[in-house]
Write a protein that holds these residues in place. Sequence first.
Motif, PDB file in Angstrom:
ATOM      1  N   UNK A   1       0.826  -1.216   0.000  1.00 55.45           N
ATOM      2  CA  UNK A   1       0.000   0.000   0.000  1.00 55.45           C
ATOM      3  C   UNK A   1       0.860   1.266   0.000  1.00 55.45           C
ATOM      4  N   UNK A   2       0.258   2.371  -0.401  1.00 53.51           N
ATOM      5  CA  UNK A   2       0.961   3.660  -0.379  1.00 53.51           C
ATOM      6  C   UNK A   2       1.495   3.944   1.020  1.00 53.51           C
ATOM      7  N   UNK A   3       2.714   4.442   1.097  1.00 50.25           N
ATOM      8  CA  UNK A   3       3.318   4.780   2.370  1.00 50.25           C
ATOM      9  C   UNK A   3       4.045   3.629   3.039  1.00 50.25           C
ATOM     10  N   UNK A   4       4.008   2.452   2.418  1.00 45.69           N
ATOM     11  CA  UNK A   4       4.662   1.262   2.973  1.00 45.69           C
ATOM     12  C   UNK A   4       5.683   0.783   1.948  1.00 45.69           C
ATOM     13  N   UNK A   5       6.900   0.539   2.395  1.00 43.63           N
ATOM     14  CA  UNK A   5       7.955   0.055   1.515  1.00 43.63           C
ATOM     15  C   UNK A   5       7.975  -1.465   1.501  1.00 43.63           C
ATOM     16  N   UNK A   6       7.780  -2.033   0.324  1.00 40.33           N
ATOM     17  CA  UNK A   6       7.830  -3.495   0.198  1.00 40.33           C
ATOM     18  C   UNK A   6       9.247  -3.981   0.452  1.00 40.33           C
ATOM     19  N   UNK A   7       9.348  -5.143   1.042  1.00 38.32           N
ATOM     20  CA  UNK A   7      10.605  -5.836   1.290  1.00 38.32           C
ATOM     21  C   UNK A   7      11.515  -5.124   2.282  1.00 38.32           C
ATOM     22  N   UNK A   8      10.950  -4.316   3.109  1.00 40.47           N
ATOM     23  CA  UNK A   8      11.675  -3.728   4.235  1.00 40.47           C
ATOM     24  C   UNK A   8      11.147  -4.412   5.491  1.00 40.47           C
ATOM     25  N   UNK A   9      12.039  -4.885   6.341  1.00 43.90           N
ATOM     26  CA  UNK A   9      11.616  -5.532   7.590  1.00 43.90           C
ATOM     27  C   UNK A   9      11.236  -4.440   8.590  1.00 43.90           C
TER      28      UNK A   9
END
Length: 190
Positions: free
Chosen positions: A158-166
């Motif tokens: 979703x917007x505002x969330x970085x994929x593949x970041x723990x």
Amino acid sequence: MTLQTPQPPPSALRAVLGALDSETALRQPAAAALRRPAGTLVPAHPLAVHVLDGPRPELPAARRTGWRFLVKDGADVAAAAEVVQAVEGHTFSHFTAGPYLDSTVRALREAWQLAQSSRIRRQPRLLTFPGQYATALWLHSPDTGPAGDLLIPLAPAPLGVTAHRAYPAAELLPLLARAPLARPLLLGTS
């Protein structure tokens, strides 16, 4: 960190194996890559699937709905098979394909890399957020509870969330709670 790969119930594995042998199940559009395999199809990397919804999602409220297996054709992941809990064990639900497949494989690799630099024991799970059309690899810490849990959002995120970041769960869950709820697109409207 050590990753403790979960052992699915025997009924979950039987349901997936039955689907891989079922002409009816293999007719699903997401099973296209499974119809003419290069080798033997093998269910691998079982992950318990949990669902978390509500205006203020908290990990203890997540409910387990079933298991998802990545289906390998040789060394490649060709699809995923999901089973749901039923009264008498588990039953096959559906196959999936698309961006979450590669993203799940990548998140599992990232989790193994994190495992090399930590002594915390974690159990990989899948966590879905239906209202945001989001899914994350949930690295649950049975020793520390939700305070020590990590979430790796799968792409697309979703917007505002970085994929593949723990993310620590305590950091990501409020971001998801503030994200606009996904709304279905109605044809003919703007």
